[in-house]
Design a protein around this motif. Structure first.
Motif, PDB file in Angstrom:
ATOM      1  N   SER A 172      -6.290 -53.945 -19.408  1.00  0.00           N
ATOM      2  CA  SER A 172      -5.024 -53.760 -19.458  1.00  0.00           C
ATOM      3  C   SER A 172      -4.202 -55.073 -18.864  1.00  0.00           C
ATOM      4  CB  SER A 172      -4.492 -52.445 -18.573  1.00  0.00           C
ATOM      5  OG  SER A 172      -2.990 -52.363 -18.766  1.00  0.00           O
TER       6      SER A 172
ATOM      7  N   ARG B 144      -2.798 -50.446 -22.210  1.00  0.00           N
ATOM      8  CA  ARG B 144      -2.538 -49.799 -21.231  1.00  0.00           C
ATOM      9  C   ARG B 144      -2.527 -48.191 -21.435  1.00  0.00           C
ATOM     10  NH1 ARG B 144       2.553 -47.819 -19.143  1.00  0.00           N
ATOM     11  NH2 ARG B 144       2.637 -48.166 -16.836  1.00  0.00           N
ATOM     12  N   ALA B 145      -2.432 -47.888 -22.639  1.00  0.00           N
ATOM     13  CA  ALA B 145      -2.480 -46.431 -22.765  1.00  0.00           C
ATOM     14  C   ALA B 145      -3.798 -45.701 -22.519  1.00  0.00           C
ATOM     15  CB  ALA B 145      -2.145 -46.042 -24.188  1.00  0.00           C
ATOM     16  N   ASP B 146      -4.827 -46.722 -22.621  1.00  0.00           N
ATOM     17  CA  ASP B 146      -6.259 -46.174 -22.342  1.00  0.00           C
ATOM     18  C   ASP B 146      -6.371 -45.774 -20.943  1.00  0.00           C
ATOM     19  OD1 ASP B 146      -6.861 -46.438 -24.966  1.00  0.00           O
ATOM     20  OD2 ASP B 146      -7.819 -48.668 -24.506  1.00  0.00           O
ATOM     21  N   GLN B 147      -5.415 -45.937 -19.723  1.00  0.00           N
ATOM     22  CA  GLN B 147      -5.338 -45.600 -18.316  1.00  0.00           C
ATOM     23  C   GLN B 147      -5.115 -44.307 -18.262  1.00  0.00           C
ATOM     24  OE1 GLN B 147      -4.346 -48.730 -15.458  1.00  0.00           O
ATOM     25  NE2 GLN B 147      -3.275 -49.636 -17.305  1.00  0.00           N
ATOM     26  N   PHE B 148      -4.267 -43.532 -19.427  1.00  0.00           N
ATOM     27  CA  PHE B 148      -3.790 -42.384 -19.005  1.00  0.00           C
ATOM     28  C   PHE B 148      -4.604 -41.157 -20.354  1.00  0.00           C
ATOM     29  CE2 PHE B 148      -0.716 -45.335 -18.241  1.00  0.00           C
ATOM     30  CZ  PHE B 148      -0.103 -44.837 -17.074  1.00  0.00           C
ATOM     31  N   PRO B 149      -4.965 -40.178 -19.769  1.00  0.00           N
ATOM     32  CA  PRO B 149      -5.406 -38.859 -20.666  1.00  0.00           C
ATOM     33  C   PRO B 149      -4.575 -38.678 -21.869  1.00  0.00           C
ATOM     34  CG  PRO B 149      -4.731 -37.944 -18.767  1.00  0.00           C
ATOM     35  CD  PRO B 149      -4.285 -39.312 -18.416  1.00  0.00           C
ATOM     36  N   GLY B 150      -5.065 -38.696 -23.112  1.00  0.00           N
ATOM     37  CA  GLY B 150      -4.627 -38.201 -24.220  1.00  0.00           C
ATOM     38  C   GLY B 150      -4.461 -36.608 -24.426  1.00  0.00           C
TER      39      GLY B 150
ATOM     40  N   ARG C  10      -8.394 -50.739 -16.583  1.00  0.00           N
ATOM     41  CA  ARG C  10      -7.347 -51.462 -15.707  1.00  0.00           C
ATOM     42  C   ARG C  10      -7.609 -53.293 -15.859  1.00  0.00           C
ATOM     43  NH1 ARG C  10      -8.373 -48.108 -11.978  1.00  0.00           N
ATOM     44  NH2 ARG C  10      -9.463 -49.443 -10.477  1.00  0.00           N
TER      45      ARG C  10
ATOM     46  N   PHE D  29     -11.684 -38.923 -22.115  1.00  0.00           N
ATOM     47  CA  PHE D  29     -10.845 -39.692 -21.402  1.00  0.00           C
ATOM     48  C   PHE D  29     -11.594 -40.361 -20.051  1.00  0.00           C
ATOM     49  CE2 PHE D  29      -8.545 -39.687 -17.047  1.00  0.00           C
ATOM     50  CZ  PHE D  29      -7.679 -40.825 -17.275  1.00  0.00           C
TER      51      PHE D  29
ATOM     52  N   ASP E 198     -11.407 -44.466 -14.653  1.00  0.00           N
ATOM     53  CA  ASP E 198     -11.723 -45.638 -14.528  1.00  0.00           C
ATOM     54  C   ASP E 198     -12.047 -45.830 -12.941  1.00  0.00           C
ATOM     55  OD1 ASP E 198     -11.608 -48.274 -15.347  1.00  0.00           O
ATOM     56  OD2 ASP E 198      -9.501 -48.458 -14.956  1.00  0.00           O
TER      57      ASP E 198
ATOM     58  N   VAL F 292      -8.119 -32.729 -24.166  1.00  0.00           N
ATOM     59  CA  VAL F 292      -8.294 -34.121 -23.601  1.00  0.00           C
ATOM     60  C   VAL F 292      -9.691 -34.553 -24.178  1.00  0.00           C
ATOM     61  CG1 VAL F 292      -8.466 -35.627 -22.114  1.00  0.00           C
ATOM     62  CG2 VAL F 292      -6.751 -33.800 -21.805  1.00  0.00           C
TER      63      VAL F 292
END
Length: 483
Positions: free
Chosen positions: A152, A97-103, A149, A140, A143, A137
């Motif tokens: 996820s 799920r963390a891959d949906q948000f930028p790090g 998603r 990223f 998607d 970043v």
């Protein structure tokens, strides 16, 4: 003045694309079983709570068994592994799920480098320094086609499946412990029966021995009496072994030695030892059995993976950027004019991959079809378990009634044979046969009672019972039908 309008359009298009999903619409497969269990003698559940809502404390009336079940739920290693598997699946879902948000990362670095004269524009050797502090970043993925998603959602379904597997493990554990306990109780009563029979036969042998010493009985009669004593000793040894092994099974299931303060057990013949269970529709079974629900979550996961495989055919856009300060002097990092930034978008469009994406999509669709077959097989297996238990339920009652009549008749036959032998009417052979017949009938009666109780435990388990500790209030009867 038109630039804000263009920006709004761009944001709207990005949001629209962001909502795109390649996951096929999920539809629950039709259940390949009958709508109800009426053909197997099941009556409608009515206003009673569903079997899955009957707590194991109310179903099992033996306080000793209740205590053992509570211990097993605290200490059993298989159940502990199931709980840890849930934690692992939850963590894996969090990672996906963390891959949906930028790090966003904070970075600080510095370099100091000497350049030789033959590589310098001035022809002289130089020493240069560079220091940077920034927020960045890295790669990223936008998607736009729902690939991330989809992955996820697949991970979420796997996590939910592990939750249902834990429920199924607990239900199986409760049933296994109940069966082991009933086997122990049966071995206890068989041991007591063997000991009573041994005493009776030993008394008979002593009498025959006195008659033989007085010349009133033959050596054949003495040897026949001796054979009965040895047979009873053998049955006693078997019962002792079975009881020890049943106790060992209980110890394994509860994960610790048997406590010394356990309540006294109840006899197998007591009617309140186990409660009766209501049987509903097969649609109720699909909704309440955790192994079926776990199989459906596996199917949902496979369905979501198809969306990820489809999204691989479309462009993949990733963004890398940084914002911060840079200076040739460490002391000048935060001086005016040291602002530094970078922005590096990247788009990747598959053109030729040797059929890799097509093969991955075929693989995802094949795995979904496998999951459908496994889901349907799980339903069929559950339906058969319930049907088998229902079909056996009525026959055990008739078997026990007939067996009890046989025991009564065999006991009366033994009394008459003993009377006739003592009066010299019959030979000892008739008395010997009567003793054997009574012992066999009593053994069969005890085994039938144990099998009936084990079958009732199996019915309780197959209908999803054993998850709740205390009975949940009855709910309104469902109006949905099997799809």
């Amino acid at each position: 003045m038109k630039r804000p309008a263009y920006s709004l359009v761009a944001v709207a298009v990005a949001a629209l694309l962001g909502g795109c999903s390649m996951i096929p619409t999920y539809e629950r497969p039709a259940a390949p079983v009958e709508a109800d269990f009426s053909a197997h003698g099941a009556a409608p559940a009515g206003s009673q709570p569903a079997t899955a809502d009957i707590g194991w404390r109310q179903f099992f009336g033996d306080e000793r068994l209740q205590r053992l079940i509570a211990l097993s739920l605290e200490n059993n290693r298989d159940l502990r592994v199931a709980v840890l598997n849930i934690e692992a699946a939850r963590a894996q879902y969090g990672v996906t799920r963390a891959d949906q948000f930028p790090g966003v990362n904070a970075n600080a670095n510095g370099t100091r480098q000497r350049t030789p004269g033959d590589l310098s524009y001035s022809g002289r050797s130089t020493i240069g320094s560079q220091y940077q502090v920034n927020l960045g970043v890295t790669a990223f993925e936008l998607d736009l086609f729902g690939r991330v998603r989809s992955l996820s959602q697949a991970a979420l379904a796997q996590y939910l499946a592990s939750e249902e597997t834990r429920r199924s493990t607990q239900i199986s554990l409760v049933a296994q412990l109940a069966n082991a306990y009933l086997n122990e109780r049966s071995s206890d009563e068989l041991l007591a029966l063997a000991q009573r029979t041994l005493k009776t036969r030993q008394d008979s042998y002593n009498l025959i021995k006195l008659r033989y010493d007085a010349g009133a009985a033959s050596e054949l009669e003495l040897q026949q009496a001796e054979s009965l004593v040895q047979s009873a000793l053998s049955e006693q040894a078997i019962a002792e072994r079975n009881r020890a092994q049943a106790t060992n099974a209980i110890v394994l299931l509860i994960g610790q030695p048997l406590p010394a303060d356990l309540p006294a057990p109840r006899p197998l013949s007591e009617q309140a030892l186990l409660a009766d269970v209501p049987v509903g529709l097969s649609s109720d079974l699909i909704e309440r059995r955790p192994d079926i629900r776990s199989a459906e979550q596996q199917l949902r996961s496979a369905n979501a993976n198809i969306g990820a495989a489809r999204a691989a055919f479309f462009p993949r856009i990733s963004l890398t950027g940084a914002f911060g300060t840079a200076s040739s002097q460490l002391s000048g990092l935060f001086d005016s004019g040291s602002l530094a930034w970078s922005f590096a978008p990247q788009i990747s469009l598959p053109i030729f991959d040797g059929g890799r994406n097509r093969a991955n999509l075929d693989l995802a669709e094949a795995r979904k079809n496998i999951a459908v077959a496994q889901y349907e097989k799980t339903i069929q297996t559950a339906f058969r378990e319930v049907a088998d238990a229902l079909d056996a339920k009525g026959t055990f009652d008739r078997q026990i009634q007939s067996q009890q009549t046989l025991v009564d008749a065999s006991r009366r036959s033994l009394e008459l044979s003993d009377m006739r032998y003592r009066n010299g009417v019959d030979s000892y052979l008739q008395l010997l046969d009567a003793q054997r017949a009574l012992f066999t009938a009593e053994q069969s009666l005890l085994q039938a009672r144990t099998q009936r109780l084990n079958n009732l435990v199996g019915l309780y388990k197959s209908l999803g019972g054993g998850w709740e500790e205390n009975t949940v209030a009855a709910k309104a009867a469902p109006t949905s039908t099997v799809q």
